[in-house]
Design a protein around this motif. Structure first.
Motif, PDB file in Angstrom:
ATOM      1  N   LYS A 119       0.841  -1.204   0.000  1.00  7.47           N
ATOM      2  CA  LYS A 119       0.000   0.000   0.000  1.00  7.47           C
ATOM      3  C   LYS A 119       0.883   1.263   0.000  1.00  7.47           C
ATOM      4  N   HIS A 169      -0.210   4.421   1.070  1.00  7.91           N
ATOM      5  CA  HIS A 169      -0.805   5.492   1.890  1.00  7.91           C
ATOM      6  C   HIS A 169       0.257   6.409   2.492  1.00  7.91           C
ATOM      7  N   CYS A 212       1.990   8.629  -0.263  1.00  8.82           N
ATOM      8  CA  CYS A 212       1.077   9.653  -0.796  1.00  8.82           C
ATOM      9  C   CYS A 212       0.831  10.758   0.225  1.00  8.82           C
ATOM     10  N   GLY A 215      -2.628  12.732  -2.694  1.00  3.54           N
ATOM     11  CA  GLY A 215      -4.025  12.304  -2.705  1.00  3.54           C
ATOM     12  C   GLY A 215      -4.121  10.797  -2.886  1.00  3.54           C
ATOM     13  N   GLU A 216      -5.000  10.365  -3.768  1.00  2.00           N
ATOM     14  CA  GLU A 216      -5.171   8.930  -4.046  1.00  2.00           C
ATOM     15  C   GLU A 216      -5.039   8.685  -5.544  1.00  2.00           C
ATOM     16  N   GLU A 223      -3.593   6.969  -9.243  1.00  2.00           N
ATOM     17  CA  GLU A 223      -3.426   5.619  -9.779  1.00  2.00           C
ATOM     18  C   GLU A 223      -2.084   5.070  -9.292  1.00  2.00           C
ATOM     19  N   SER A 224      -2.061   3.787  -8.936  1.00  2.00           N
ATOM     20  CA  SER A 224      -0.804   3.194  -8.463  1.00  2.00           C
ATOM     21  C   SER A 224      -0.801   1.705  -8.792  1.00  2.00           C
TER      22      SER A 224
END
Length: 645
Positions: free
Chosen positions: A407, A409, A412, A418-419, A421-422
């Protein structure tokens, strides 16, 4: 135009043009996702395990994009490798009509003006320095780029480079008599004309903040920014989004002002005596924090009775010196520049003393000969997000180590992304067969007395079983030196013929070349060997990590950040300290398996890997190696490997 799967296929241009190229599904998928992000001008984060071929995965879509691309790397070494090797190789294979350029910070280019002044002054401390200056003078006459990396006869650490390169403060700009021969300006012009420019993170952020290094002109025209080794960005951003003033800058000003004075204001005796006095007081400020190097919080500095008076005296002395320079500024461009530098230093010294509690932390770092006063933001997310605003462009972040348990989180949040594309692509290597993770039982607590001795005692049988070819990655310089001392004694006592190397005994590249060539050496290193090191084959079969690399809690910036998060009701350990440590462990572990034929053991000595609940988060973020707590399995692993050979 060929599709990406065709380009990466077994009979595509990469396979035909690059010897040893192998198709990897992960590489094709990653290239397609990056191409999509470039086309949509969006943000994309990609973790690609060792062996995925991430460099080709971003270079191919970058070279085919048709727009201007900036590729930023973690180090100048990687920057040179990308520009001189990987990029031309892929460009030639694709037959892409793309103009490429390399851009570094100005400290990497010989400055004809400062070189000439230094040779004329002849004030070198040693015979070797004088010889280096002559070598650089010869190099400057034949080089096309002026890049000091190409001057192989002079060590990149030679003190002479400081005298023959320019800084933002002492560059005369268009007023310089050697402006038309300026290597910095040549590099910038070539970067402006290129389709793809290779920079490094320090240069990227230095320019974003200072608008000085040529990127200010590059960025508006750019369609895509690709950060390789992107795990380093939060640290580099924190460094550059803050403010710094150093006694070294004051000593440089004194030196340059004296030199300019002797040439253009010989009758102004105040200039020479003022420079000497300012130098003395700058050195007194360094001594006011004690002889030892280290980092100090603002509170710790105020506890030192000589610090505040010494700082005030230095500010007053630089103010007086600025007034002297103002009276002489019209006599030469160099003197005017020195005056401007003095005025700026006065402002920064005053600003550092006034900083209020507005999300910045004040601290100082003492080096051997200088003291650096820093004001550092505790959170760079908002500042970084602002830099990404404006002109729409693609932002690609890639590294082998960005995620914690798959992950993003933490990453970022640090950069305010933010959130986006990954995606995460695992290494194609067969870790279950190629590698073993060994966590020895019975280790004492990491902060206990004699812990380093216990690490060497536990690891030495594994070193013998491997027949050398070992990295010891230490979390502090003190542990590194103690580890080296203990291994040296063990080798002598037991009569093992394994060469022993230590970080600092030569340049990093020189040590690595020796390590590879020897084949059975032991290298003891600290921070600089945890990442960016590629040793393939049996020359490296064992990586020993002494402790989970948590940042020291007494670090002024970290302790202030922890306190801030605590006040916000957040868990600083789980949200910040642990994710950073996990990413660092992943970097260290990544030194072991570098291709499909490599085999080896990763030994993590820290008992918290087994005894603490968070230990699971550490090892679950590592590649899927077989795990053991038994030394016998390590010995059997190396024995069976030797039988297979």
């Amino acid at each position: 135009m060929s599709s990406l799967p065709e380009i990466f296929s077994p009979d595509g241009p990469l396979a035909q043009g690059i010897s040893g190229y192998r198709v990897r599904d992960q590489q094709v998928e990653m290239a397609e996702r990056i191409a999509a992000a470039i086309n949509s001008c969006s943000v994309f984060i990609a973790e690609a395990g060792t062996g995925t071929g991430k460099t080709f995965a971003y270079l191919v879509p970058a070279l085919r994009s048709g727009g201007k691309v900036i590729v930023s790397t973690g180090t100048k070494t990687l920057q040179d490798q990308l520009f001189n090797k990987d990029l031309p190789m892929v460009r030639d294979a694709l037959k892409a009509p793309v103009k490429i350029a390399l851009l570094k910070g100005r400290a990497n280019y010989v400055c004809p003006y400062h070189l000439e002044r230094s040779l004329a002054d002849g004030r070198f401390l040693t015979r070797e320095d004088a010889a280096d200056a002559r070598r650089i003078s010869v190099f400057a006459k034949v080089t096309h780029t002026g890049d000091k990396a190409e001057c192989l006869e002079v060590s990149e650490n030679s003190p002479v480079w400081n005298h023959v390169t320019s800084t933002r403060e002492n560059c005369l700009g268009q007023d310089c008599p050697d402006y038309k021969d300026c290597f910095v300006m040549l590099a910038r012009r070539e970067a402006m004309a290129a389709d793809l420019v290779v920079v490094n993170h320090h240069l990227f952020f230095a320019d974003v903040m200072l608008r000085d290094e040529g990127m200010a002109e590059l960025l508006p025209a750019c369609n895509t920014v690709i950060f390789d080794e992107a795990h380093q960005l939060p640290e580099v951003a924190t460094l550059f989004f803050g403010d710094t003033v150093s006694t070294a800058q004051i000593l440089d000003l004194a030196r340059d002002a004296r030199s300019e004075g002797l040439t253009n204001a010989r009758d102004c005796l105040e200039l020479q005596s003022g420079a000497r006095e300012m130098e003395k007081i700058a050195k007194d400020l360094r001594l006011a924090v004690g002889l030892d190097a280290g980092r100090f919080s603002y509170g710790q500095l105020l506890e030192k009775p000589e610090f505040a008076p010494a700082l005030k005296e230095l500010e007053e002395e630089v103010t007086k010196f600025a007034a002297i320079l103002e009276t002489q500024a019209e006599r030469a461009e160099g003197l005017e520049k020195c005056w401007q530098r003095a005025v700026e230093l006065v402002q920064r010294l005053g600003q550092w003393q006034k900083v209020s509690d507005d999300g910045y932390v004040r601290w100082a770092e003492a080096f051997t000969h200088s003291l650096q006063l820093n004001s550092t933001p505790l959170d760079v997310a908002e500042i970084f997000r602002k830099q990404m605003g404006g002109h729409p462009r693609a932002w690609i972040f890639t590294s082998a180590t960005l995620a914690v348990q798959g992950k993003f989180h933490h990453y970022c949040a640090e950069l305010g992304l933010g959130e986006p594309e990954s995606a995460c692509w695992q290494s194609p290597f067969d870790y279950g067969r190629q590698a073993l993770l060994y966590a020895p039982l019975g280790m004492p607590e990491p902060n206990s007395y004699g812990y380093t001795d216990a690490v060497v005692d536990a690891a030495f049988p594994a070193v013998v079983a491997a027949g050398g070819g070992a990295f010891f990655l230490c979390t502090s310089l003190r542990a590194m030196r103690r580890t080296h001392e203990l291994i040296k004694a063990r080798l002598e006592d037991e009569g093992h013929d394994m060469p022993l190397l230590m970080q600092g005994e030569g340049s990093k590249n020189d040590l690595l070349q020796r390590f590879r060539h020897l084949g059975n050496a032991i290298l003891v290193g600290s921070q600089s060997f945890w990442e960016g090191v590629d040793v393939r084959g049996e020359a490296l079969s064992l990586v020993v990590i002494d402790k989970i690399p948590f940042a020291p809690p007494d670090d002024p910036v970290l302790s202030a950040r922890i306190e801030q998060m605590r006040q916000q009701g957040r868990n600083a350990f789980m949200e910040y300290q642990l994710p950073r440590a996990v990413i660092n462990v992943k970097q260290g572990a990544g030194r072991l398996i570098r291709d499909e034929t490599d085999t080896g053991v990763l030994m993590i000595c820290d008992p918290r890997l087994l005894s603490k609940p968070y230990g699971r988060r550490v090892w679950q973020s590592l590649p899927p190696m077989k795990r053991t707590k038994e030394l016998s399995e390590v010995i059997n692993f190396f024995a069976s490997r030797n039988r297979d050979v």
